[in-house]
Design a protein around this motif. Structure first.
Motif, PDB file in Angstrom:
ATOM      1  N   LEU A  38       6.341  -7.685  -7.131  1.00  0.00           N
ATOM      2  CA  LEU A  38       5.938  -6.543  -7.950  1.00  0.00           C
ATOM      3  C   LEU A  38       4.467  -6.197  -7.758  1.00  0.00           C
ATOM      4  N   ARG A  39       3.637  -7.244  -7.595  1.00  0.00           N
ATOM      5  CA  ARG A  39       2.194  -7.060  -7.708  1.00  0.00           C
ATOM      6  C   ARG A  39       1.445  -7.129  -6.376  1.00  0.00           C
ATOM      7  N   ALA A  98       2.262  -5.057  -3.737  1.00  0.00           N
ATOM      8  CA  ALA A  98       3.026  -4.012  -3.072  1.00  0.00           C
ATOM      9  C   ALA A  98       2.154  -3.079  -2.241  1.00  0.00           C
ATOM     10  N   VAL A  99       0.816  -3.281  -2.266  1.00  0.00           N
ATOM     11  CA  VAL A  99      -0.085  -2.334  -1.603  1.00  0.00           C
ATOM     12  C   VAL A  99       0.379  -2.014  -0.182  1.00  0.00           C
ATOM     13  N   ALA A 100       0.717  -3.054   0.555  1.00  0.00           N
ATOM     14  CA  ALA A 100       1.125  -2.814   1.931  1.00  0.00           C
ATOM     15  C   ALA A 100       2.192  -3.832   2.302  1.00  0.00           C
ATOM     16  N   LEU A 116      -6.712   0.374   4.264  1.00  0.00           N
ATOM     17  CA  LEU A 116      -6.329  -0.850   4.952  1.00  0.00           C
ATOM     18  C   LEU A 116      -6.255  -0.597   6.445  1.00  0.00           C
ATOM     19  N   HIS A 161      -2.963   2.317   5.650  1.00  0.00           N
ATOM     20  CA  HIS A 161      -2.781   3.054   4.411  1.00  0.00           C
ATOM     21  C   HIS A 161      -4.146   3.345   3.797  1.00  0.00           C
ATOM     22  N   ARG A 167      -3.303 -10.188   8.100  1.00  0.00           N
ATOM     23  CA  ARG A 167      -3.059  -8.851   8.655  1.00  0.00           C
ATOM     24  C   ARG A 167      -4.313  -7.993   8.682  1.00  0.00           C
ATOM     25  N   PHE A 202      -5.913  -7.407   5.665  1.00  0.00           N
ATOM     26  CA  PHE A 202      -5.842  -6.684   4.389  1.00  0.00           C
ATOM     27  C   PHE A 202      -6.497  -7.455   3.247  1.00  0.00           C
ATOM     28  N   HIS A 234      -6.359  -4.476  -6.853  1.00  0.00           N
ATOM     29  CA  HIS A 234      -4.980  -4.732  -7.277  1.00  0.00           C
ATOM     30  C   HIS A 234      -4.789  -6.153  -7.807  1.00  0.00           C
ATOM     31  N   CYS A 278       0.342   1.236  -6.918  1.00  0.00           N
ATOM     32  CA  CYS A 278       0.800   0.237  -5.946  1.00  0.00           C
ATOM     33  C   CYS A 278       2.174  -0.313  -6.307  1.00  0.00           C
ATOM     34  N   GLY A 279       2.650  -0.014  -7.522  1.00  0.00           N
ATOM     35  CA  GLY A 279       3.941  -0.554  -7.953  1.00  0.00           C
ATOM     36  C   GLY A 279       3.783  -1.671  -8.977  1.00  0.00           C
ATOM     37  N   GLY A 280       2.568  -2.215  -9.073  1.00  0.00           N
ATOM     38  CA  GLY A 280       2.327  -3.274 -10.052  1.00  0.00           C
ATOM     39  C   GLY A 280       1.940  -2.707 -11.409  1.00  0.00           C
TER      40      GLY A 280
END
Lengths: 438, 438
Positions: A378-379, A381-383, B158, B168, B257, B259, B265, B277-279
């Motif tokens: 969930l947390r 998810a940035v990339a 990123l 991104h 990677r 990142f 985040h 970001c989904g979080g």
């Protein structure tokens, strides 16, 4: 601790090349001189005198089996010696003491462990018991022609970088405890100060247990995480407290003072439970052994009753969870959620290749992992959908196969590492009187 | 990116020694051959041919002033050339584009910046405008005998490690954008692929802006944090989003990677506001420019009205706060609290020597720092009273003197670094036709 990087002097280059030859043979197993040369990018003529020096020092042996050879006279295959120097690892746990010895081939040649109520005990008596175990292991391996090349001790606390001082080990109740004097009888050398007495003392390293658990993953783990070799990972290790070790490009990230990896004090609920550290809502308040026992409706005393010895409480939690005890299952899931929140922050900061659960967490993984992985997904998810250079978008979460053995094995391998990095530090060859810890 | 570590071959050692000589002169300013020899631990006879080669390549010059000499014939003092190779830095911001050139002495020799509405624009037009600025700077420095030795571009997003691909950049609206093709007109070389056209292309690096801001601290900061040189720090950089860069032992920690450093985040209120970001409860929801404007009762449009150009909104916030606007002061304090929570976790994990606030945060520091430092003190108490090897118990919190200039200057210095690490990569000496970006 790695050896000081050698300068570009003839002597420095020779030292580095000796280390490369020794490491190549250690990594390859029995191998010809030509194989060594090919692996490290030197000529056979360049490798020959280096091999001779390592043979004379007793670090390499000829197996007697003829090496396949394209041209030139065939030589015997080389292997690292199973006699000679050994790395000695020791562990001071809250509930136990342990010592083991590992030879240059990486095999455990001796191992002892005892229960010990070390919580809130003075360093003196603990180190006296540990010294007795060290003497026992040293005597045992001497019979097989092995001598200690170094000693590394795993402790559950903060260790000042480059020192033998435990700055704070809350569950032992130790503050500013230098372990070197209490180990004088085993003839250790620490931070430039030799203990009194005759003979050459062996180097002493004191290290946080999570760091040594991570080193064990690095040297031995591989398969644990399906990574070979793992070089960028976060190793989480929970026993009484919760610690982590961060490995970047195959090196431990220690921090300016040596205190990196305090995952247990990452805030997960900033306005939550007060923590002994002075903060609020630290991970340790939600995912430590004590927190899980409390949340599962068990007191530490109940948990220990009838199940003495190291790991008793963890074993009880695993048994109750396996039996379907709803409160314990819920408590472990809650610990997984808290771990997932703290690790999500960690992953977003460090972008590691893997997160490896070691120590007690390994045994409780079936009940912790689902909620941990849910939070992480969930947390982070940035990339998460972006793979780069073969690195998948989200770090692999893996359970250590070494489990609770990690820190002890990591200590022994770390004690050997200084020798592999600088074979000339080996001291006397095996046919001289051994420098024995006694 | 640092040059590939040279092997212990004669060629590799020579390359390393050339780099050491060049770096020694760059660091010391005008210095005698004997001074160079003393600094890098070689003999004068060993240094002389290396100096000659660097003089021939136009990387060093003789100042003409006689060097004080103990014995032997006196030589002229050496300095790095102020002609020859220059590092070109570029910055793609959400609101602006900028390019600068830095010579081997580290001086900025040319600089241009324009406002540009890059938010949610396509890479193509942005890169065309950037190419025009690059051509302008290149033409400007050519008059002074400087040629581009490398180009590094700072982007707010990123970047895949070792590539020129922006994976991104949410505030630009870019996904999987390789910048190299769009810069073909400036003759860049990226990840082994040359752009078409004649002449030798220059190496291109694309890098996250927070990373380049941290590199600028590392090369130029020093005084910023009262550290000389800072080698272990976390550099926080907030513009539209919030990023961080982690420097360990003088090296950027990039992540598997590339990142690493996604401080924005890190969860600070796990059950809090949903994030893009989904979080949930990510730092960015509490401390980004947009979050502060919202909490301070300003819409981004209001904030920009009458104050166009880069940094307008930040300048407005600073002015309102200085005028005592209670809502804005409260909003900035809240951002400081959220930053403090996220940084406490970061500090507990990494044990850095310093936390440096760069970018927009530098200008807002007076209103952010008090609450930030309060949270940090509360939540990093594990061993806050323990100094080790001169490292105080709590990391220094410092404000970057480079401020919003950090990423651009860091880019230019990073472009030069590859040359300082491997002077033979310089290409043609200054008396040959320059490899010009055009």
């Amino acid at each position: 601790m790695p050896a000081t990087p050698a300068r570009d002097t003839q002597h420095g280059i020779r030292r580095r090349n000796l280390a490369r030859v020794l490491q190549a043979v250690a990594a390859e197993g029995p191998v010809s001189r030509a194989g060594v040369a090919a692996r490290i990018g030197l000529t056979r003529a360049g490798v020959a005198p280096l091999v001779d020096e390592l043979l004379r020092a007793g670090l390499l042996v000829e197996t007697g089996r003829a090496a396949p050879s394209g041209r030139g006279r065939p030589g015997s295959e080389l292997a690292v010696s199973e006699r000679g120097p050994a790395g000695i690892g020791a562990e001071i746990g809250v509930d136990h003491l342990a010592v083991c010895a590992v030879d240059l081939r990486g095999r455990v040649r001796a191992r002892v462990a005892i229960e010990a109520a070390n919580r809130h005990s003075e360093p003196g008596p603990v180190l006296r018991r540990l010294s007795a175990l060290l003497a026992e292991v040293t005597a045992g391996i001497a019979v097989e022609g092995l001598r200690p090349a170094g000693l590394a001790i795993a402790v559950p606390g903060l260790v000042a970088r480059g020192s033998s001082t435990v700055v704070h080990a809350p569950n032992l109740g130790w503050r500013e405890a230098d372990l070197a004097p209490g180990l004088a009888s085993v003839r250790v050398r620490s931070a430039g100060c030799d203990s009194p007495g005759g003979g050459t003392p062996i180097p002493l390293t004191v290290e946080n247990e999570a760091n040594l658990g991570a080193l064990a993953e690095l040297r031995l783990g591989g398969g644990a995480a399906g990574l070979a070799p793992p070089s960028d990972f976060v190793h989480v290790s929970a026993e009484i407290g919760i610690g982590a070790a961060i490995v970047v490009d195959g090196q431990l990230l220690r921090g300016a003072r040596g205190f990196a990896g305090e995952l247990g004090h990452v805030p997960v609920h900033p306005d939550g439970l007060p923590c002994g550290c002075g903060g609020r809502g630290c991970l340790e308040q939600y995912a430590s052994e004590e927190a899980v026992l409390r949340a599962g409706g068990l007191t530490p005393d109940e948990a220990a009753a009838g199940l003495p010895g190291p790991g008793a409480r963890i074993a009880l939690l695993a048994r109750r969870a396996a039996d379907g005890d709803a409160a314990v299952v819920r408590a472990l899931a809650g610990a997984g959620t808290a771990l997932g929140i703290a690790l999500a922050g960690t992953v977003n900061l460090l972008d590691p290749r893997a997160v490896i659960l070691g120590g007690a967490l390994a045994g409780l993984a079936p009940w912790i992992l689902p909620s941990l992985e849910r939070e992480l997904a969930l947390r982070t998810a940035v990339a998460a959908d972006v793979a780069v250079n073969g690195q998948p978008g989200r770090p692999l979460v893996a359970v250590s196969r070494l489990g609770a053995d990690g820190p002890l094995l990591g200590a022994a391998h770390s004690a050997l590492r200084a020798l592999l990095d600088d074979p000339l530090s080996a001291g006397a060859p095996t046919d001289s009187p051994p420098n024995r810890i006694r």
